[in-house]
Design an enzyme around this catalytic site. Structure first.
Site, PDB file in Angstrom:
ATOM      1  N   HIS A  13      -7.348  -0.525  -0.103  1.00  0.00           N
ATOM      2  CA  HIS A  13      -7.063  -0.796   1.243  1.00  0.00           C
ATOM      3  C   HIS A  13      -6.073   0.417   2.021  1.00  0.00           C
ATOM      4  O   HIS A  13      -5.536   0.873   1.212  1.00  0.00           O
ATOM      5  CB  HIS A  13      -6.680  -1.999   1.737  1.00  0.00           C
ATOM      6  CG  HIS A  13      -5.043  -2.281   1.520  1.00  0.00           C
ATOM      7  ND1 HIS A  13      -4.509  -3.591   1.561  1.00  0.00           N
ATOM      8  CD2 HIS A  13      -4.023  -1.404   1.508  1.00  0.00           C
ATOM      9  CE1 HIS A  13      -3.265  -3.439   1.308  1.00  0.00           C
ATOM     10  NE2 HIS A  13      -2.956  -2.363   1.408  1.00  0.00           N
ATOM     11  N   ASP A  32       0.397  -0.771  10.970  1.00  0.00           N
ATOM     12  CA  ASP A  32       0.174  -2.244  10.968  1.00  0.00           C
ATOM     13  C   ASP A  32       1.490  -3.145  10.829  1.00  0.00           C
ATOM     14  O   ASP A  32       2.473  -2.338  10.895  1.00  0.00           O
ATOM     15  CB  ASP A  32      -0.532  -2.446   9.615  1.00  0.00           C
ATOM     16  CG  ASP A  32      -0.046  -1.884   8.388  1.00  0.00           C
ATOM     17  OD1 ASP A  32       0.779  -1.380   8.496  1.00  0.00           O
ATOM     18  OD2 ASP A  32      -0.851  -1.585   7.584  1.00  0.00           O
ATOM     19  N   GLU A  36      -8.958  -4.250   4.403  1.00  0.00           N
ATOM     20  CA  GLU A  36      -9.191  -4.642   3.132  1.00  0.00           C
ATOM     21  C   GLU A  36     -10.802  -4.668   2.732  1.00  0.00           C
ATOM     22  O   GLU A  36     -11.562  -4.337   3.443  1.00  0.00           O
ATOM     23  CB  GLU A  36      -9.039  -6.194   3.048  1.00  0.00           C
ATOM     24  CG  GLU A  36      -7.439  -6.609   3.578  1.00  0.00           C
ATOM     25  CD  GLU A  36      -6.183  -6.290   2.599  1.00  0.00           C
ATOM     26  OE1 GLU A  36      -6.685  -5.654   1.799  1.00  0.00           O
ATOM     27  OE2 GLU A  36      -5.251  -6.839   2.486  1.00  0.00           O
ATOM     28  N   ASN A  89      -6.107  -2.185  -4.363  1.00  0.00           N
ATOM     29  CA  ASN A  89      -7.629  -2.824  -3.926  1.00  0.00           C
ATOM     30  C   ASN A  89      -8.139  -1.719  -3.074  1.00  0.00           C
ATOM     31  O   ASN A  89      -9.464  -2.071  -2.765  1.00  0.00           O
ATOM     32  CB  ASN A  89      -7.454  -4.109  -3.281  1.00  0.00           C
ATOM     33  CG  ASN A  89      -6.910  -4.085  -2.018  1.00  0.00           C
ATOM     34  OD1 ASN A  89      -6.330  -3.261  -1.442  1.00  0.00           O
ATOM     35  ND2 ASN A  89      -6.892  -5.339  -1.314  1.00  0.00           N
TER      36      ASN A  89
HETATM   37  C1  F6R Z   1       1.302  -0.203   4.943  1.00  0.00           C
HETATM   38  C2  F6R Z   1       0.169  -0.130   4.785  1.00  0.00           C
HETATM   39  C3  F6R Z   1      -0.405  -0.273   3.350  1.00  0.00           C
HETATM   40  C4  F6R Z   1       0.283   0.331   2.357  1.00  0.00           C
HETATM   41  C5  F6R Z   1      -0.420  -0.242   1.093  1.00  0.00           C
HETATM   42  C6  F6R Z   1       0.710   0.428  -0.163  1.00  0.00           C
HETATM   43  O1  F6R Z   1       1.924   0.196   6.244  1.00  0.00           O
HETATM   44  O2  F6R Z   1      -0.660   0.161   5.618  1.00  0.00           O
HETATM   45  O3  F6R Z   1      -1.912   0.085   3.440  1.00  0.00           O
HETATM   46  O4  F6R Z   1       0.490   1.732   2.517  1.00  0.00           O
HETATM   47  O5  F6R Z   1      -0.305  -1.620   0.699  1.00  0.00           O
HETATM   48  O6  F6R Z   1       1.999  -0.130  -0.085  1.00  0.00           O
HETATM   49  P1  F6R Z   1       2.724   0.354  -1.087  1.00  0.00           P
HETATM   50  O7  F6R Z   1       3.266   1.679  -0.743  1.00  0.00           O
HETATM   51  O8  F6R Z   1       3.947  -0.764  -1.059  1.00  0.00           O
HETATM   52  O9  F6R Z   1       2.496   0.277  -2.491  1.00  0.00           O
END
Ligand code: F6R
Length: 241
Positions: free
Chosen positions: A138, A67, A143, A136
């Site tokens: 995701h 992403d 989401e 959450n």
């Molecule tokens: C990032 C992504 C997100 C993160 C998730 C956890 O490329 O796709 O799904 O993996 O938000 O983020 P952190 O590791 O910062 O807790």
């Protein structure tokens, strides 16, 4: 699902890096799917270490990131492009032509997303996809109340995600409200998936993803249907299992 519970963040990072290094050893031109955020940064450090010791060679590796924030220029210090360059690509021998990232400034987003999907397919699909998980539930920026059939697309970020990611920005108003993300279908088409999580703030999401019903309100729960998922989590993230 294979679940590997480790003592701490360092151990999680080392195990994940070894899995990637083994993948690349077995298939030097592997297509890797990569994530950003706090969770995988230790894994990238380990990969740089292994590269320094000549234990892994990225010369032929191709990568696709999950992403990118929509509306952020590559050169913005918070772009995932910058994150990847700083945390990994600038420190290994990857060929820059083999790096693929969603373009947060794409003028025709739909056309860009189709192109991204087609390129993944042309290269034979993702061999190993690395995922983190949001509080959450995701994965990527898919989401809650996700469409499990979606491919790479423009997404609106959830309030909880904007709040969680505001730690990287000067203020919450600076956090982009949209992103381009691989869809659940793109992720599920990967041949192997590794999901990493650490810390108590991920324990709920991990419990619901692993033990709960498969439900669009917890996007990661769909991984229960994939036949090659390895979840590497520390004791805290595993505390509700
Ligand atoms: C990032 C992504 C997100 C993160 C998730 C956890 O490329 O796709 O799904 O993996 O938000 O983020 P952190 O590791 O910062 O807790």
């Amino acid at each position: 699902m294979r679940i590997i519970v480790v003592e701490n963040y360092d151990e999680m990072s080392k195990k994940a890096a070894l899995m990637i290094a083994s993948q690349v050893m077995l298939k030097p031109d592997s297509v890797l799917g990569l994530a950003t955020g706090d969770t995988p940064s230790g894994m990238y450090k380990e990969l740089i270490n292994l590269y320094g010791k000549k234990e892994v060679d990225f010369k032929e590796v191709r990568t696709f990131n999950l992403d990118e924030y929509y509306g952020l220029d590559r050169e913005n210090s918070q772009s995932y492009y910058k994150y990847m360059m700083t945390n990994l690509f600038d420190n290994i021998n990857i060929n820059t032509e083999n790096i693929n990232m969603p373009d947060g400034m794409a003028k025709d987003v739909n056309a860009f997303c189709d192109l991204y999907e087609n390129k993944i397919k042309t290269l034979g699909g993702i061999d190993m996809q690395v995922l983190g998980i949001g509080g959450n539930g995701h994965i990527g920026f898919n989401e809650p109340n996700v469409n499990f059939e979606a491919q790479t697309h423009l997404v609106e970020l959830d309030e909880q995600t904007i709040e969680a990611n505001s730690r990287f920005f000067e203020s919450i108003e600076d956090v982009p409200v949209k992103a381009i993300s691989m869809g659940i279908k793109t992720i599920m088409n990967s041949k192997k998936i590794i999901l990493l999580a650490n810390g108590l703030n991920k324990a709920d999401a991990i419990e619901r993803a692993v033990k709960g019903k498969i439900n669009p309100s917890i996007p990661a729960s769909i991984l229960q249907l994939h036949n090659d998922v390895t979840i590497i989590i520390d004791k805290d993230a595993a505390s509700k299992l």
